[in-house]
Design an enzyme around this catalytic site. Structure first.
Site, mmCIF file in Angstrom:
data_model
loop_
_atom_site.group_PDB
_atom_site.id
_atom_site.type_symbol
_atom_site.label_atom_id
_atom_site.label_comp_id
_atom_site.label_asym_id
_atom_site.label_seq_id
_atom_site.Cartn_x
_atom_site.Cartn_y
_atom_site.Cartn_z
ATOM 1 N N TYR A 1 -99.150 -36.544 -7.929
ATOM 2 C CA TYR A 1 -98.052 -36.392 -6.979
ATOM 3 C C TYR A 1 -96.934 -35.512 -7.549
ATOM 4 C CZ TYR A 1 -94.582 -37.465 -3.442
ATOM 5 O OH TYR A 1 -93.642 -37.351 -2.465
ATOM 6 N N GLU B 1 -95.754 -27.000 -5.239
ATOM 7 C CA GLU B 1 -95.265 -26.595 -3.924
ATOM 8 C C GLU B 1 -93.851 -26.032 -4.009
ATOM 9 O OE1 GLU B 1 -95.642 -29.957 -1.337
ATOM 10 O OE2 GLU B 1 -97.800 -30.085 -1.637
#
Length: 100
Positions: free
Chosen positions: A49, A56
């Site tokens: 995560y 991103e």
């Protein structure tokens, strides 16, 4: 931007995540869920995560100069819709929305 290392980072993370997720679903449907698959499904996110989010955000950050220079996906006034939208600032807001 597609040549940035951050793209490779989030693609690898997404790939590992999806392989783990769908392996879990498949074995669960077959009523034969190995311990490792169950363990991986509920523990890999601890590393994946944050790594995915970092990939991103770094990719969005790398795209910002190009978006600002080209005006990509932005809508300026005057236009027939009588609205204005700046994709550059939208991306910045999206980046900050990752915090919560």
């Amino acid at each position: 931007i597609q040549n940035e290392e951050s793209v490779v980072l989030f693609l690898v993370v997404w790939t590992v995540t999806e392989i783990t997720r769908y392996s879990f679903y498949t074995f669960n449907l077959l009523n034969h869920l190995p311990y490792f698959i169950k363990w991986a499904r509920y523990n890999f996110f601890i590393i994946l995560y944050p790594a995915g989010v970092a990939g991103e955000l770094l990719t969005i950050y790398a795209a910002l100069p190009y978006v600002k220079k080209t005006g990509m996906f932005s809508l300026r006034l005057p236009n027939k819709y009588n609205v204005s939208f700046d994709y550059y600032y939208f991306l910045i807001i999206v980046m900050f929305s990752y915090v919560p």
